[in-house]
Enzyme design. Structure first.
Site, PDB file in Angstrom:
ATOM      1  N   SER A 417       8.160   5.900   6.564  1.00 19.06           N
ATOM      2  CA  SER A 417       8.362   5.375   5.220  1.00 19.06           C
ATOM      3  C   SER A 417       9.100   4.034   5.279  1.00 19.06           C
ATOM      4  O   SER A 417       8.797   3.116   4.509  1.00 19.06           O
ATOM      5  CB  SER A 417       9.158   6.394   4.423  1.00 19.06           C
ATOM      6  OG  SER A 417       9.500   5.890   3.179  1.00 19.06           O
ATOM      7  N   LEU A 420       6.609   1.334   6.101  1.00 21.37           N
ATOM      8  CA  LEU A 420       5.807   1.006   4.931  1.00 21.37           C
ATOM      9  C   LEU A 420       6.605   0.169   3.938  1.00 21.37           C
ATOM     10  O   LEU A 420       6.099  -0.794   3.357  1.00 21.37           O
ATOM     11  CB  LEU A 420       5.306   2.286   4.249  1.00 21.37           C
ATOM     12  CG  LEU A 420       4.247   3.103   4.994  1.00 21.37           C
ATOM     13  CD1 LEU A 420       3.741   4.238   4.117  1.00 21.37           C
ATOM     14  CD2 LEU A 420       3.081   2.229   5.435  1.00 21.37           C
ATOM     15  N   HIS A 421       7.906   0.544   3.720  1.00 19.49           N
ATOM     16  CA  HIS A 421       8.750  -0.217   2.791  1.00 19.49           C
ATOM     17  C   HIS A 421       8.908  -1.660   3.264  1.00 19.49           C
ATOM     18  O   HIS A 421       8.858  -2.594   2.468  1.00 19.49           O
ATOM     19  CB  HIS A 421      10.117   0.449   2.640  1.00 19.49           C
ATOM     20  CG  HIS A 421      10.148   1.511   1.592  1.00 19.49           C
ATOM     21  ND1 HIS A 421       9.755   2.800   1.827  1.00 19.49           N
ATOM     22  CD2 HIS A 421      10.515   1.471   0.289  1.00 19.49           C
ATOM     23  CE1 HIS A 421       9.881   3.512   0.731  1.00 19.49           C
ATOM     24  NE2 HIS A 421      10.346   2.730  -0.227  1.00 19.49           N
ATOM     25  N   GLU A 422       9.133  -1.817   4.574  1.00 26.50           N
ATOM     26  CA  GLU A 422       9.307  -3.173   5.104  1.00 26.50           C
ATOM     27  C   GLU A 422       8.027  -3.980   4.933  1.00 26.50           C
ATOM     28  O   GLU A 422       8.063  -5.162   4.575  1.00 26.50           O
ATOM     29  CB  GLU A 422       9.722  -3.096   6.578  1.00 26.50           C
ATOM     30  CG  GLU A 422      10.111  -4.412   7.195  1.00 26.50           C
ATOM     31  CD  GLU A 422      11.362  -5.029   6.579  1.00 26.50           C
ATOM     32  OE1 GLU A 422      12.301  -4.277   6.255  1.00 26.50           O
ATOM     33  OE2 GLU A 422      11.392  -6.261   6.401  1.00 26.50           O
TER      34      GLU A 422
END
Lengths: 512, 512
Positions: A417, A420-422
């Site tokens: 996660s 993905l956030h980065e």
């Protein structure tokens, strides 16, 4: 003298309080009249015993029953409204109107690249479909062979072992093509967003779209892998969900089914979803009105309030004046939490519900009541159910099922996660500085902390946990991350990107 | 194909949510272990039906049960704390520390006049006592004459009429002396405060003391008038309160009784009060610590936050820029409501309870839960019980008893209260501009308004009434009144009163 003491020994004169609030309903006037009559019937009005008994003050610690404090809640709401209204007035006096309909701060090429990506990214879903189609064809052939062998009573364990080997070797090939396709999708989108789309808003939309399609491809491939296995090993297989009965493998590998999954508001593939009976168009219309209204509100809030604030913070960041940075983060926190709440409602309530209604998608649980969470763990499992469902079904459960300790599986989910956030924050802002990733990793100790705190009774653990959640996430984490990415953006491009400089907002900052 | 559909018809795979918050008590680990075991026992982890039923989003209008919003209450508290902390930081960066222990902004003569007034004002209470002593002596003689005449069986109606005439003529003389004494008290104090005490703080204390003694004198005279009447007309008289039995008229007219009334935390005279058994010194100590702490907090808040704010508002008042005045009033409202709440607690809870405990005064109901009121009428009858009790017993009840309509009696009470408010605010600030009086008069239409609104059910009348109360009183009325009196003060004395100019606060304003 005796007469007086006799007189005084009769009952005390009791003039009731004429407090209107204690009377209710029809009898208010009657009671008031009776009270007035009683006063008039009394000869002495200056002598009644006001202080007739021993009583405590209602705020004293020795009082029997604490009063309600609901009035202070109302005061709190008023103070919040008034102080923010004041800040809006100050902002307007200081900067004037910064909102501008005709000012574009994006390049023409950004829009064209964005549109191309929007059209091309879903192609990867169709590639996934083609791979599955081939796999289904191969499985169908294998199934027929098994049936034939069963007719010939050649149902030996050795044959089954051969079938399993064959299934696994096919799966490795299928998995390889799927991986290439999914990674290519993510790589191409990321490459174009990072190098060719300057505007962070358009970039975020493209990257988000690519990530969604990536997750949908993964879910489609993994789910169909298990379905195919069950299809080829009917005797060993676990029972499949009741719901899937109407569309068994390989019947589900068809264009219509894929297109439904493409547009359905979920990241988790199921051959069959719970469906509603009809589309309620008034509901769709209301959702779209909400979405439009909230988008405008967010746009005004960020252009008029957040943008000048972020600009103002730049020199404070440069001088590393920590008191001032703290002050800026605090000021940013209110506007950031406001935008976050509006954005959450617009996306998870209005947009997804409108889409679900149009798709007649039955399961609308896109979020839980994350605002009440007492543990940060619960926050991450409730605020974004589509992603949580994906993570639970395709990462957490398989890992735990293969013997990975649950705690490690959770950490791996957060790792994924975090990446993905980065991707979603760092790539569109052209600064892969790892703050979003670090923020996600920081959730792991926070989860451990709030897991413990919420159980402590003597400090009202639930409230304390909820406060820690709000502070860590909306009041510190978000504004700090926004500041850091904005700072990195300005460090890379200066305040001098041509289009941005021409906007009225920038003129004001240059005049300062 | 049949085998697959048979398979699918068995029950759905149900992998429970591993959400930790749904588990409670000892079994958390057991349940988690069981959930992990269930995942491991399952062969297919990518197929379970995440979307197994039709559900609504919990914020949708068509949801069955609304979720709790307690988390948003916590967020609201946090935003309030953070935004005010931020304002404190900005204030400190802008002005530095304005609090100064060694800076006096009062004259030596102010203190001397104030001390003299503090010592002399209670003398009027002793004059009242002397008048009552004379009246009691006269009543005693009359009572003996009545007794003698009764022994001679000379108990005719004519005799009684004569006795009543005699009582009334004596009362007119007594009332005349009482009035002269009470008005002289108020006049002398007001004259000295207005002309000789420059400092508004010392002036307010002196004026407040004079008003309290004035009200105590009035209550002492009026109560004893009724007690004397009952003493002289035992047959016609209403029964007196049971409580007074232990100290009948004229035994109550003695020095000890008067001194108790002088120091008791009440404005209403009773020959006897409910008393507590003993003085709890730890309670007194705690009250005094609270009083000291809150006084320091109020001092800091007004010196550091309110004073610069009021100064800043001056030029905005001069230019009559209404937007800016509104902005200043809004900013002032938060600090003013904060100081008001601290001051209320310090005075009505801590100070009066400490005094009551030392006096062993039993009835500690100095205030009700005024913060929850839904009508402004209730606010005025609950926030300041000592004054409310005085008004009810010595103004409202006698007026209504003599046939005055209750509504008119209430207006007259507010008229009297308005005059007292103007005395307490206008005289010490040397500006009798009538804002305090007008403010009190403005309560009458507000009472009529909220009396109606609180009964309207479809707008949640109680909450609406409470909101109107907070807005009108604490968020508009108080800061606006403070601004107007401060403006009048500055218009009269300029920002140039010598001592004030020398304070560090003023230097900052001059540097601006």
């Amino acid at each position: 003298m005796t007469t007086i003491t006799q007189m005084a020994s009769t009952s005390a004169i009791d003039i009731p309080h004429t407090n209107a609030s204690v009377y209710r309903g029809k009898t208010i006037e009657q009671k008031a009249n009776r009270s007035v009559q009683r006063i008039r019937d009394t000869k002495y009005r200056h002598v009644f015993a006001t202080h007739s008994s021993t009583r405590t003050s209602c705020l004293s610690q020795d009082t029997e029953s604490s009063p309600s404090f609901v009035g202070f809640r109302n005061l709190m709401i008023l103070v919040l409204i008034i102080s923010n209204l004041r800040l809006m007035m100050v902002n307007l006096q200081k900067y004037g109107v910064l909102i501008c309909l005709s000012c574009h701060d994006y390049r023409r090429s950004d829009v064209i690249t964005g549109l191309l990506l929007y059209l091309l990214v879903p192609a990867h879903l169709f590639v996934t479909y083609s791979i599955e189609l081939a796999a289904a064809w191969q499985a169908n052939r294998a199934y027929k062979r098994i049936l034939k062998e069963r007719e010939r009573d050649d149902d030996t364990p050795a044959k089954y072992a051969a079938a399993l080997r064959s299934f696994n070797s096919t799966w490795y090939i299928v998995a390889f093509f799927h991986s290439v396709n999914a990674v290519a999708n993510l790589y191409i989108a990321t490459r174009y967003v990072y190098y060719d789309i300057h505007h962070p808003g358009i970039g975020t939309l493209c990257e988000l779209h690519a990530v969604i399609v990536f997750l949908k491809c993964a879910s489609y491939a993994l789910t169909n892998r298990d379905l195919r296995h069950a299809y080829l090993h009917p005797k060993q297989a676990d029972p499949l969900p009741q719901l899937y009965k109407t569309c068994p493998y390989p019947l589900n590998i068809n264009m219509k089914n894929l297109c439904y999954f493409w547009w359905a508001p979920t990241l988790v593939y199921q051959p069959v979803y719970p469906r509603t009976d009809k589309i309620r168009w008034p509901f769709v219309f209301r959702c779209l009105v909400e979405l439009a209204g909230l988008s405008i509100v967010i746009w005004i809030a960020s252009a008029q309030y957040a943008a000048p604030l972020l600009q103002n913070s730049l020199d404070k960041m440069l001088t590393l004046n920590f008191t001032s940075i703290a002050e800026r983060v605090m000021k940013l926190s209110t506007i950031s939490v406001f935008c976050w709440l509006c954005g959450f409602f617009a996306l998870f309530q209005s947009a997804l519900n409108a889409l679900a209604e149009v798709m007649r998608f039955g399961d609308r649980e896109f979020y839980g009541d994350w605002w009440n969470v007492s543990s940060i763990r619960t926050y991450w499992t409730t605020w974004n159910k589509p992603v949580t469902n994906f993570m639970r079904r395709h990462i957490y459960s398989p890992l735990v099922g293969r013997g990975c300790p649950p705690a490690l599986a959770q950490i791996l989910v957060f790792l994924f996660s975090g990446i993905l956030h980065e991707l979603l924050v760092g790539v569109p802002t052209h600064n892969i500085i790892g703050v979003a990733f670090a923020g996600m990793m920081f959730q792991i100790p926070m989860i451990a902390l709030t897991d413990v705190i919420q159980k402590v009774k003597w400090i009202q653990g639930k409230v304390a946990g909820n406060m820690i959640f709000w502070v860590s996430f909306c009041l510190v984490g978000q504004p700090l991350a926004a500041l850091l990415y904005f700072f990195a953006w300005q460090a890379k491009y200066g305040s001098v990107s041509k289009q941005f400089q021409e906007s009225p907002a920038m003129n004001i900052f240059h005049r300062r």
